[in-house]
Design an enzyme around this catalytic site. Structure first.
Site, mmCIF file in Angstrom:
data_model
loop_
_atom_site.group_PDB
_atom_site.id
_atom_site.type_symbol
_atom_site.label_atom_id
_atom_site.label_comp_id
_atom_site.label_asym_id
_atom_site.label_seq_id
_atom_site.Cartn_x
_atom_site.Cartn_y
_atom_site.Cartn_z
ATOM 1 N N CYS A 292 0.909 -1.107 -0.020
ATOM 2 C CA CYS A 292 0.127 -0.089 -0.092
ATOM 3 C C CYS A 292 1.016 1.433 0.050
ATOM 4 C CB CYS A 292 -0.980 0.034 1.178
ATOM 5 S SG CYS A 292 -0.266 -0.472 2.755
ATOM 6 N N HIS B 228 -1.995 6.911 3.431
ATOM 7 C CA HIS B 228 -0.350 6.768 3.946
ATOM 8 C C HIS B 228 0.205 8.053 3.371
ATOM 9 C CE1 HIS B 228 -1.331 2.876 4.977
ATOM 10 N NE2 HIS B 228 -0.762 2.287 4.414
#
Ligand code: NAP
Length: 351
Positions: free
Chosen positions: A148, A243
């Site tokens: 990710c 993120h």
């Protein structure tokens, strides 16, 4: 059009839930079955899952009975959100049984004939599937999406490497809690805290190696990595989704700050003409404000599929530095897997 039937593995988990949510109104695919661990198998989905998303469980899925993750599922493809240790064998068994497997797990990502696919960047890596099918022995195959944090990072890497050549990259990540799945990190570990070295450094290594395969090439019998020196330091932070990454790059060719930003802003992809339903336009959004991107404000841009990049500045150690943000459970997982399935469908490789 008759929709393709998708089975969801790990359907009760963080990524499984996102895939179910994103497929609710999908024009080409519909969820036909859900599967998870022995703890959930046999239960009605709405009772087996602890649904964490802001939308309701799609009605048709909520009444489905959760099945075991094994060959025999009633579907045309499976989208897997299994933990890596389970995915290794389960996904292989399904592929051997003839099923196209589109996986979020890390177990098959670095195999020499498994595409680590980002449709906008390396759609030609699907050429590896013919070799993989021969190894597996049948019509099934496995395609994976990257870690990710890797996925957000590779977009500016691809743009800069294409234009100027990329010699070296250093990245520090600040990764959201949903990236650890559910229930994930104990609250007393993360409140008032930051946790370094996710997965005891395993996450650092994924981010240092996966981009080299993605930006590399299929050499007819295996993938060949691109040569870029990489260094990553990962951290879990007290954010729900999204993120954030702080990046420094060294370029092979001299370029101005404006040229570096333009290379990212003007990035074009070989799949632009395919009009895949989940592909964002543009895929990279450049922000000029010094305090962007921020997880809460920027993670849902491009329906969670865009990568948001902050202003580029000179770096005193390498050449340039910038920050980027991507939604870990959408661009970094469920949305990425669905986009991979869309590319496979458009190329006639599933269905
Ligand atoms: P999660 O929330 O822990 O969900 C795990 C899922 O796998 C659940 O549905 C669970 O079912 C099922 N499962 C666990 N053990 C099983 C077994 N022995 N047999 C069959 N099913 C089993 O994890 P996640 O965050 O969704 O992550 C799923 C995968 O995606 C992992 O490989 C992860 O590394 C990867 N990934 C996650 C993210 C993210 O942002 N979260 C991003 C990229 C990639 P039960 O409910 O029945 O236990």
């Amino acid at each position: 059009m008759k929709k393709l039937r998708a089975g969801i593995l790990g359907a009760t988990g963080t990524v499984g839930q996102r895939m179910i949510q994103l497929l609710e109104a999908h024009p080409w695919f519909e969820v036909s079955c859900v599967a998870a661990s022995d703890n959930s198998a046999g239960k009605v989905y709405s009772q087996a899952t602890r649904w964490m998303l802001d939308t309701e469980i799609p009605q048709a899925v909520s009444k489905m009975t959760v099945q075991a993750c094994a060959p025999g599922l009633d579907c045309d493809l499976v989208l897997s959100g299994l933990p890596s240790n389970i995915a290794e064998e389960t996904e292989l068994q399904l592929a051997k049984a003839g099923m196209p497997v589109i996986s979020n797990a890390s177990s098959h990502r670095m195999k020499p004939d498994v595409p680590l696919l980002i449709p906008e960047i390396n759609p030609d890596h699907l050429d590896a599937i013919e070799s993989q099918k021969k190894r597996i022995g049948g019509r099934g195959f496995i395609v994976t999406n990257p870690n990710c944090s890797t996925i957000g990072l590779v977009f500016p890497m691809a743009a800069l490497h294409r234009k100027f050549g990329l010699e070296a990259l250093h990245v520090v990540t600040m990764q959201a809690l949903s990236g650890a799945g559910y229930p994930g990190v104990p609250s007393l570990d993360i409140i008032d805290n930051v946790l370094p070295a996710i997965d005891m450094g395993g996450e650092d290594r994924k981010i240092e190696t996966e981009p080299l395969k993605i930006l590399g090439r299929w050499a007819g019998n295996q993938f060949q990595d691109v040569a870029i020196r990489m260094s990553a330091l990962t951290h879990r932070v007290n954010v729900r989704d999204g993120h954030l990454e702080a990046v420094s790059v060294k370029l092979a060719k001299k370029a101005s700050r404006e040229e570096v930003e333009a290379a990212m802003r003007d990035f074009t992809s070989p799949i632009d003409e395919l009009n895949l339903p989940s592909a964002p336009r543009p895929v990279m959004i450049l922000e000029s404000h010094a305090q962007r991107p921020q997880p809460r404000r920027d993670r849902d841009r491009g329906n969670g599929m865009a990568v948001v990049i902050g202003p580029v500045a000179p770096c005193g150690v390498l050449d340039y530095k910038f920050r980027l943000l991507s939604h870990n459970t959408i661009r970094g997982a469920a949305g990425a897997a669905i986009l991979n399935a869309e590319l496979l469908y458009k190329k006639g490789m599933i269905g």
